[in-house]
Motif scaffolding. Sequence first.
Motif, short mmCIF file in Angstrom:
data_model
loop_
_atom_site.label_atom_id
_atom_site.label_comp_id
_atom_site.label_asym_id
_atom_site.label_seq_id
_atom_site.Cartn_x
_atom_site.Cartn_y
_atom_site.Cartn_z
N MET A 197 -6.79 3.48 -2.08
CA MET A 197 -6.50 2.85 -0.37
C MET A 197 -5.26 3.74 0.00
O MET A 197 -4.37 3.91 -0.58
CB MET A 197 -6.43 1.55 -0.42
N SER A 198 -5.17 3.97 0.98
CA SER A 198 -4.02 4.77 1.80
C SER A 198 -3.53 3.82 2.68
O SER A 198 -4.15 2.44 3.23
CB SER A 198 -4.29 5.96 2.86
N GLU A 199 -2.19 3.99 2.97
CA GLU A 199 -1.22 2.93 3.81
C GLU A 199 -1.94 3.16 5.41
O GLU A 199 -1.88 4.44 5.81
CB GLU A 199 0.17 3.28 3.78
N PHE B 272 6.98 -4.95 6.67
CA PHE B 272 5.54 -5.32 5.82
C PHE B 272 4.50 -3.72 5.90
O PHE B 272 5.04 -3.10 6.60
CB PHE B 272 4.90 -6.27 6.32
N SER B 273 3.59 -3.71 4.92
CA SER B 273 2.84 -2.68 5.05
C SER B 273 1.41 -3.09 4.87
O SER B 273 1.19 -4.28 4.00
CB SER B 273 3.22 -1.61 4.08
N LEU B 274 0.49 -2.49 5.51
CA LEU B 274 -0.94 -2.85 5.31
C LEU B 274 -1.71 -1.45 4.74
O LEU B 274 -1.44 -0.53 5.28
CB LEU B 274 -1.75 -3.35 6.50
N GLN B 275 -2.49 -1.75 3.59
CA GLN B 275 -3.31 -0.75 3.20
C GLN B 275 -4.63 -0.72 4.01
O GLN B 275 -5.00 -1.86 4.43
CB GLN B 275 -3.54 -0.80 1.73
N GLU B 276 -5.32 0.49 3.95
CA GLU B 276 -6.66 0.30 4.57
C GLU B 276 -7.71 -0.65 3.95
O GLU B 276 -7.57 -0.90 2.83
CB GLU B 276 -7.33 1.88 4.30
N GLY B 277 -8.30 -1.32 4.91
CA GLY B 277 -9.10 -2.38 4.19
C GLY B 277 -8.64 -3.68 4.18
O GLY B 277 -9.28 -4.66 3.91
#
Length: 65
Positions: free
Chosen positions: A1-3, A25-30
């Motif tokens: 998964m990418s960011e 914060f960060s979220l990954q794809e999905g």
Amino acid sequence: MSELLRVERLDVHYGGIQAVRDISFSLQEGEQATLIGANGAGKSSTVRAITGLENFSGNIVYNGH
């Protein structure tokens, strides 16, 4: 998964009032995330900054931009 989304050291001010301080914060794809907190905690201000509706300081990267 990418960011997909990265928020670094986000601050939002309304005049002399600091509504959001130093959020990162960060979220990954999905992935899914939820902002929770009491009234006045800065949830709406955070979303408004991410969507470009509010001035902010810090860094927001969405899909590499």
